[in-house]
Motif scaffolding. Structure first.
Motif, PDB file in Angstrom:
ATOM      1  N   ARG A  66      -9.636  32.396 -27.817  1.00 13.67           N
ATOM      2  CA  ARG A  66     -11.034  32.632 -27.459  1.00 13.67           C
ATOM      3  C   ARG A  66     -11.851  33.025 -28.694  1.00 13.67           C
ATOM      4  N   LEU A  67     -11.274  33.836 -29.566  1.00 14.51           N
ATOM      5  CA  LEU A  67     -11.977  34.242 -30.797  1.00 14.51           C
ATOM      6  C   LEU A  67     -12.359  33.044 -31.641  1.00 14.51           C
ATOM      7  N   ARG A  68     -11.401  32.118 -31.840  1.00 14.45           N
ATOM      8  CA  ARG A  68     -11.679  30.964 -32.684  1.00 14.45           C
ATOM      9  C   ARG A  68     -12.610  29.969 -32.009  1.00 14.45           C
ATOM     10  N   GLN A  69     -12.673  30.004 -30.678  1.00 13.51           N
ATOM     11  CA  GLN A  69     -13.626  29.152 -29.974  1.00 13.51           C
ATOM     12  C   GLN A  69     -15.046  29.709 -30.077  1.00 13.51           C
ATOM     13  N   LEU A  70     -15.153  31.045 -30.130  1.00 12.58           N
ATOM     14  CA  LEU A  70     -16.474  31.693 -30.136  1.00 12.58           C
ATOM     15  C   LEU A  70     -17.038  31.894 -31.538  1.00 12.58           C
ATOM     16  N   TYR A  71     -16.138  32.132 -32.519  1.00 13.61           N
ATOM     17  CA  TYR A  71     -16.601  32.471 -33.865  1.00 13.61           C
ATOM     18  C   TYR A  71     -15.881  31.629 -34.916  1.00 13.61           C
ATOM     19  N   GLY A  72     -16.582  31.297 -35.978  1.00 15.23           N
ATOM     20  CA  GLY A  72     -15.972  30.628 -37.122  1.00 15.23           C
ATOM     21  C   GLY A  72     -15.302  31.644 -38.027  1.00 15.23           C
ATOM     22  N   PRO A  73     -14.458  31.185 -38.969  1.00 12.91           N
ATOM     23  CA  PRO A  73     -13.754  32.108 -39.866  1.00 12.91           C
ATOM     24  C   PRO A  73     -14.693  32.973 -40.689  1.00 12.91           C
ATOM     25  N   LYS A  74     -15.846  32.417 -41.131  1.00 15.29           N
ATOM     26  CA  LYS A  74     -16.787  33.217 -41.928  1.00 15.29           C
ATOM     27  C   LYS A  74     -17.385  34.347 -41.097  1.00 15.29           C
ATOM     28  N   ASP A  75     -17.660  34.065 -39.811  1.00 17.27           N
ATOM     29  CA  ASP A  75     -18.186  35.111 -38.928  1.00 17.27           C
ATOM     30  C   ASP A  75     -17.185  36.253 -38.802  1.00 17.27           C
ATOM     31  N   LEU A  76     -15.918  35.893 -38.600  1.00 20.63           N
ATOM     32  CA  LEU A  76     -14.893  36.916 -38.413  1.00 20.63           C
ATOM     33  C   LEU A  76     -14.667  37.733 -39.677  1.00 20.63           C
ATOM     34  N   GLU A  77     -14.861  37.110 -40.829  1.00 26.83           N
ATOM     35  CA  GLU A  77     -14.679  37.815 -42.099  1.00 26.83           C
ATOM     36  C   GLU A  77     -15.708  38.924 -42.296  1.00 26.83           C
ATOM     37  N   VAL A  78     -16.953  38.711 -41.841  1.00 23.97           N
ATOM     38  CA  VAL A  78     -18.038  39.645 -42.174  1.00 23.97           C
ATOM     39  C   VAL A  78     -18.283  40.708 -41.114  1.00 23.97           C
ATOM     40  N   PHE A  79     -17.593  40.636 -39.969  1.00 23.33           N
ATOM     41  CA  PHE A  79     -17.799  41.656 -38.949  1.00 23.33           C
ATOM     42  C   PHE A  79     -17.343  43.023 -39.458  1.00 23.33           C
ATOM     43  N   ASP A  80     -18.215  44.044 -39.356  1.00 24.20           N
ATOM     44  CA  ASP A  80     -17.798  45.408 -39.685  1.00 24.20           C
ATOM     45  C   ASP A  80     -16.826  45.919 -38.628  1.00 24.20           C
ATOM     46  N   GLU A  81     -17.165  45.645 -37.383  1.00 27.46           N
ATOM     47  CA  GLU A  81     -16.268  45.982 -36.276  1.00 27.46           C
ATOM     48  C   GLU A  81     -16.007  44.700 -35.511  1.00 27.46           C
ATOM     49  N   PHE A  82     -14.749  44.374 -35.374  1.00 23.74           N
ATOM     50  CA  PHE A  82     -14.427  43.093 -34.761  1.00 23.74           C
ATOM     51  C   PHE A  82     -14.841  43.073 -33.297  1.00 23.74           C
ATOM     52  N   PRO A  83     -15.314  41.927 -32.818  1.00 27.23           N
ATOM     53  CA  PRO A  83     -15.817  41.848 -31.447  1.00 27.23           C
ATOM     54  C   PRO A  83     -14.701  41.921 -30.413  1.00 27.23           C
ATOM     55  N   ALA A  84     -15.042  42.428 -29.250  1.00 32.61           N
ATOM     56  CA  ALA A  84     -14.110  42.435 -28.123  1.00 32.61           C
ATOM     57  C   ALA A  84     -14.220  41.105 -27.387  1.00 32.61           C
ATOM     58  N   ILE A  85     -13.145  40.708 -26.753  1.00 32.54           N
ATOM     59  CA  ILE A  85     -13.116  39.482 -25.964  1.00 32.54           C
ATOM     60  C   ILE A  85     -13.141  39.875 -24.492  1.00 32.54           C
ATOM     61  N   GLU A  86     -14.014  39.259 -23.734  1.00 36.90           N
ATOM     62  CA  GLU A  86     -14.087  39.532 -22.297  1.00 36.90           C
ATOM     63  C   GLU A  86     -13.689  38.269 -21.544  1.00 36.90           C
ATOM     64  N   PHE A  87     -12.799  38.420 -20.565  1.00 40.86           N
ATOM     65  CA  PHE A  87     -12.384  37.247 -19.798  1.00 40.86           C
ATOM     66  C   PHE A  87     -12.015  37.664 -18.375  1.00 40.86           C
ATOM     67  N   SER A  88     -12.052  36.689 -17.481  1.00 34.60           N
ATOM     68  CA  SER A  88     -11.732  36.974 -16.086  1.00 34.60           C
ATOM     69  C   SER A  88     -10.237  36.825 -15.847  1.00 34.60           C
ATOM     70  N   PHE A  89      -9.730  37.631 -14.929  1.00 37.17           N
ATOM     71  CA  PHE A  89      -8.313  37.595 -14.574  1.00 37.17           C
ATOM     72  C   PHE A  89      -7.929  36.220 -14.032  1.00 37.17           C
ATOM     73  N   ARG A  90      -8.778  35.650 -13.182  1.00 34.75           N
ATOM     74  CA  ARG A  90      -8.476  34.350 -12.599  1.00 34.75           C
ATOM     75  C   ARG A  90      -8.411  33.264 -13.658  1.00 34.75           C
ATOM     76  N   LYS A  91      -9.337  33.299 -14.612  1.00 39.05           N
ATOM     77  CA  LYS A  91      -9.337  32.307 -15.680  1.00 39.05           C
ATOM     78  C   LYS A  91      -8.088  32.451 -16.547  1.00 39.05           C
ATOM     79  N   PHE A  92      -7.696  33.683 -16.830  1.00 44.52           N
ATOM     80  CA  PHE A  92      -6.478  33.931 -17.612  1.00 44.52           C
ATOM     81  C   PHE A  92      -5.265  33.351 -16.894  1.00 44.52           C
ATOM     82  N   CYS A  93      -5.157  33.599 -15.574  1.00 45.39           N
ATOM     83  CA  CYS A  93      -4.016  33.094 -14.804  1.00 45.39           C
ATOM     84  C   CYS A  93      -4.007  31.569 -14.780  1.00 45.39           C
TER      85      CYS A  93
END
Length: 322
Positions: A66-93
């Protein structure tokens, strides 16, 4: 038709190569050490939950993808605090091949607790020549599960999970990862999963073989079993690896991994009217002579040479003398 490129999984190579996740599960402490290369790994976990298992990896893999789908590598490099991932239980299953019921919910809660409470300590585990942090760190910094009436986002009675993977996991994912087919989730045997992770990490996407001696492979699998038992377990799980385009061959002196190359697509059948030309092709000289004859016929059958754009000198230069 399913868009395979958008559904592939992202697995970081560091946790695929080394035994961060246990085949058996439940240990309070797990260690890996390669004295020759001065590489070590320690996973420490509280007694009440134990260290994460290979199947607990599904939660981390889902978050990394999900992280790589939402953010590019450059975005992830510059985050001071890394983002949380939110997902539904049904979608995960649905994605990981589980039934959305009480059993799956209990598994997910236990996995999240183990990923949060277990601490990783590494030495000389590098990704693209960048050493990952040596200080003890969890797999995920925090998680939150919100159920039913406590939620105010209009998604019915589904359960929403919020997870923030640790900085260590982010660095591993940014630096080096592999794309893996979603069928990875359909392999339910922890041993088969671990065999796939190790082989895929070392073979990568290149053609050719990668050979392990049995003792070295046992260390990377995180298992300590007699040689005969280890060979028997490996042999039992070989067919499951083929589903993910990975071949494993047992040799007298070790284990050989290689990628299974896709079969080339079959060409469409030759139309009947052209079959003679395909079965009995002309040689280049005959073809040139035939073309020159056709050009000559076109020249003599037309009153106005200029209208057909025929150039006898050019034709002879290209096709040679008949």
């Amino acid at each position: 038709m399913k868009n395979k490129s958008s559904s592939v999984l992202r697995l970081d190579i560091a946790t695929m190569k080394y035994p961060f996740f246990s085949v058996t599960g439940g240990e309070e402490k797990r260690q890996y050490q390669d004295e020759k290369r001065d590489v070590s790994l320690v996973i420490s976990a509280p007694t009440d939950c134990g260290a994460p298992s290979v199947m607990d990896r599904d939660v981390l893999t889902y978050c990394q993808t999900r992280l790589r789908q939402l953010y590019g590598p450059k975005d992830l490099e510059v985050f001071d605090e890394f983002p949380a991932i939110e997902f539904s239980f049904r979608k995960f299953c649905a994605t990981t091949g589980r039934q959305p019921g009480g059993t799956s919910m209990a598994y997910l809660e236990r996995a999240l607790i183990r990923l949060n409470k277990s601490l990783i300590t590494t030495k000389n585990i590098c990704v693209n020549k960048n050493e990952l942090a040596q200080e003890p760190t969890p797999f995920i910094d925090f998680f939150e599960i919100t159920k039913g009436e406590d939620r105010k986002r209009g998604r019915g009675n589904d359960v929403i999970i919020k997870v923030r993977p640790s900085r260590w996991v982010h660095k591993a994912l940014i630096r080096d990862y592999l794309l893996v087919d979603p069928d990875f989730y359909n392999i339910k045997s922890p041993m088969a999963r671990r065999l796939f992770e190790v082989g895929r990490a070392f073979v990568g996407d290149r053609p050719g073989n990668f050979v392990f001696d049995l003792d070295g492979l046992s260390l990377l699998l995180g298992l300590k079993s007699p040689r005969n038992k280890m060979l028997s377990m490996i042999k039992q799980h070989i067919p499951q690896l083929a589903r993910l385009d990975l071949r494993l061959d047992l040799k007298r002196d070790g284990v050989v991994y290689s990628r299974i190359q896709s079969e080339p697509e079959e060409l469409p059948p030759v139309p009947p009217e052209l079959e003679e030309d395909y079965l009995n092709p002309m040689n280049p000289q005959e073809e040139a002579e035939q073309l020159l004859k056709e050009l000559t016929l076109a020249k003599t059958s037309c009153n106005d040479q200029e209208n057909i754009g025929y150039d006898e000198e050019l034709a002879r230069t290209v096709f040679g003398e008949p």
